[in-house]
Enzyme design. Structure first.
Site, short mmCIF file in Angstrom:
data_model
loop_
_atom_site.label_atom_id
_atom_site.label_comp_id
_atom_site.label_asym_id
_atom_site.label_seq_id
_atom_site.Cartn_x
_atom_site.Cartn_y
_atom_site.Cartn_z
N GLU A 34 36.67 67.09 -11.98
CA GLU A 34 35.69 68.18 -12.06
C GLU A 34 35.65 69.41 -12.24
O GLU A 34 37.54 69.93 -11.97
CB GLU A 34 35.68 68.13 -10.48
CG GLU A 34 35.00 66.95 -9.24
CD GLU A 34 35.48 67.09 -7.88
OE1 GLU A 34 35.23 68.58 -7.47
OE2 GLU A 34 35.30 66.42 -6.63
N GLU A 93 41.40 65.47 -4.19
CA GLU A 93 41.84 66.41 -3.84
C GLU A 93 42.42 65.92 -2.39
O GLU A 93 42.57 66.38 -1.87
CB GLU A 93 40.23 67.25 -3.15
CG GLU A 93 40.13 67.37 -4.42
CD GLU A 93 39.41 69.22 -4.66
OE1 GLU A 93 39.04 69.53 -3.63
OE2 GLU A 93 38.32 68.95 -5.73
O1 AHR Z 1 31.96 68.92 -6.43
C1 AHR Z 1 32.27 70.27 -5.02
C2 AHR Z 1 32.60 69.41 -4.39
O2 AHR Z 1 34.51 69.92 -5.15
C3 AHR Z 1 33.38 67.91 -4.23
O3 AHR Z 1 32.96 67.13 -3.49
C4 AHR Z 1 34.98 68.06 -4.09
O4 AHR Z 1 36.29 67.27 -4.43
C5 AHR Z 1 35.62 69.71 -4.97
O5 AHR Z 1 36.69 70.20 -4.20
#
Ligand code: AHR
Length: 532
Positions: free
Chosen positions: A337, A204
């Site tokens: 994610e 990110e």
């Molecule tokens: O999974 C929790 C958080 O969500 C992670 O650290 C980040 O990459 C995302 O925004």
């Protein structure tokens, strides 16, 4: 569902008892869904990495959830808790993305190697501001992977780290030659180079990973791609070579994907990538007020299902961009994610992202895995957030106690789909309607495993109405269909430490007549059957 339904039901029972009549409200009749499975055709391979996990230094995701330390009264092997390892082995975890998440861009690997008592105490600024003991570092991560039988997916620090720091880390992990760093690894107990299947080039980077513009990120990503070398002699070419995944999709914005893919098309010899990432969470309501993880009714359920189905559109949007620059589909899309993100459990540290996991989450897991499998030509991997104790977890722990969540059981039921070959399926989805929300009522995916066996996964999203499936299969003459079913009487049903078996799979079978397979799914249910 069940909240409203049980109220209706108890009202009926009360009236019936009073008037000595039968209940006035009958259970809804099942909806009917025809499925055509063409087992004579073969689609793309469903990479087992679609069933990957994510474990970040966040809350008790690592400390307490995986790592308890060698001196712990909790049974462990070299500090890694054995009950969690045993549970994870049963779902055949293909890879574990580590150490973050946002944490990755704060992580300095040298803090996490060598004698435990010499490791510095640092901070975890993104997640609760707690002390990071660095007890679980590189060598513990690989030990854990070895114990559960998974591959490595390392997210490197592009935000606050340097290319030199990453280069050194990868030399430490992968060099087969006796350099000072490789000798240090051997002194720390691992003479042979580690294998690293995936390298995440930042996390990110549009947000917690450095707030970079797309163009700035592309320049950094190219530099890190060049200098972060995997020296493992067994990973120098072919399918064993490490795959590099660049940051993509920024919560609804494809500028990163566009910039990364444009750069990739014009790449020069010194850098390359094999994947672009997409992070896509299911937020039932708003970011500020996400909604409860348990104790909810049908309205919260329906909103979450609607929200999770956006994944289909996100993948379509990213695929369209990638197709423009990469029509041969050399670069994979990695949903590294995803999962449902609710309000934290009351009374917990909000920075620890601890939430309960319900039958609703199992339905969400199944729907997303189905979407990924259907898009297997481009989607080569996914990592649910997160493996233990954080967000949509497989496993919850509390001191010595451990419980498997409904989501865990979906992952266990879907093991036959690892590296299976997608088989085309056409079906009538019907509709589940709640107020103004209308979504497909059922879902179905079929595949042949490596031994040639045919598997069918079906989901009934409707929390009130059963679904009757009539499946015709070209290419095999079906004799029986048997497997497992996951459901419960309430969509917010969950497993607790006190009642760990509230939502667990039970055996399930279809009925075969004149070549068609017929079966009924109860409301809010997931079934996986092998058709023989
Ligand atoms: O999974 C929790 C958080 O969500 C992670 O650290 C980040 O990459 C995302 O925004």
């Amino acid at each position: 569902m069940a909240i409203g339904k049980s109220l209706k039901h108890s009202a009926c029972v009360g009236i019936a008892a009073l008037l000595a009549f039968e209940p006035l409200i009958a259970a809804p009749a099942p909806s009917e869904h025809r499925i055509a499975i063409d087992a004579t055709k073969a689609g793309p391979t469903i990479s087992r990495d679609i069933f990957g996990q994510f474990a970040e230094h966040l809350g008790s995701g690592i400390y307490g959830g995986i790592w308890v330390g060698r001196g712990s009264p909790i049974a462990n092997v070299r500090g890694i808790r054995s009950d969690v390892v045993q549970a994870l082995r049963a779902i055949e975890v293909p890879n574990v993305r580590w150490p973050g998440g946002c944490f990755a861009d704060n992580y300095h690997w040298r803090n996490g190697i060598g004698p435990q008592d010499k490791r510095p105490q640092t901070l975890n600024p993104d997640w609760g501001g707690v002390i990071e003991p660095n007890s679980f570092g590189t060598d513990e991560y690989f030990d854990f992977l070895g114990q559960i039988g998974a591959d490595a997916f390392i997210s490197e620090n592009i935000g606050s780290g340097t290319a030199q720091e990453s280069a050194d880390w990868f030399e430490y992990m992968t060099s087969g030659k006796p350099t000072t760093l490789a000798n240090l690894r051997a002194a720390n107990g691992h003479a042979a180079p580690y294998r690293i299947k995936y390298l995440g080039l930042g996390n990110e980077s549009w947000g917690c990973g450095g707030a970079m513009s797309p163009d700035h990120y592309v320049e950094e990503m190219k530099r890190f791609s060049h200098y972060t070398r995997n020296y493992n002699p067994a990973q120098q070419s072919g399918s064993a070579a490490m795959k590099r995944i660049a940051v993509g999709w920024d919560s609804g914005n494809s500028d990163y994907t566009e910039a990364v893919m444009k750069a990739w098309k014009d790449k020069v010899w010194s850098w390359d990538i094999e994947g672009v990432s997409l992070h896509g969470y299911t937020i039932p309501n708003s970011w500020e007020q996400k909604g409860p993880s348990f104790g909810f009714g049908e309205s919260e359920y329906a909103k979450a299902i609607r929200a999770t189905l956006k994944m289909k559109d996100w993948i379509a949007r990213e695929t369209a961009i990638m197709d423009r620059y990469d029509p041969d589909r050399k670069v994979g899309l990695y949903i590294d994610e995803w999962g449902i993100w609710t309000d934290p459990n009351p009374g917990t540290n909000p920075g620890f992202l601890q939430q309960q996991n319900t039958l609703r989450d199992a339905v969400i897991a199944g729907l997303n895995l189905d979407i990924f499998m259907r898009n297997a030509e481009r989607v080569r991997g996914s990592n649910i957030a997160q493996m233990v104790n954080v967000l949509q977890a497989m496993i919850l722990t509390d001191g010595p106690r451990m419980v498997r969540t409904p989501t865990y059981y979906v992952y266990r039921m879907y093991v036959p789909f690892h590296d299976a070959t997608l088989v085309p399926v056409a079906f009538d989805p019907g509709s589940y309607i709640f107020g103004t929300i209308s979504v497909p009522q059922v879902d179905a995916v079929a595949a042949r495993d490596k031994a040639g066996n045919l598997w069918l996964a079906t989901i009934n999203v409707d929390p009130d109405k059963p679904a009757h499936f009539v499946a015709s299969i070209s290419g095999i003459s079906a004799r029986d269909a048997a497997g497992e079913l996951l459901t419960s009487s309430r969509v917010d049903a969950h497993n607790s430490f006190e009642s760990p078996n509230t939502v667990i799979p039970r055996t399930f079978a279809g009925h075969v007549a004149r070549g068609t397979v017929e079966f009924d799914l109860p409301p809010a249910a997931i079934a996986v059957v092998q058709v023989r």
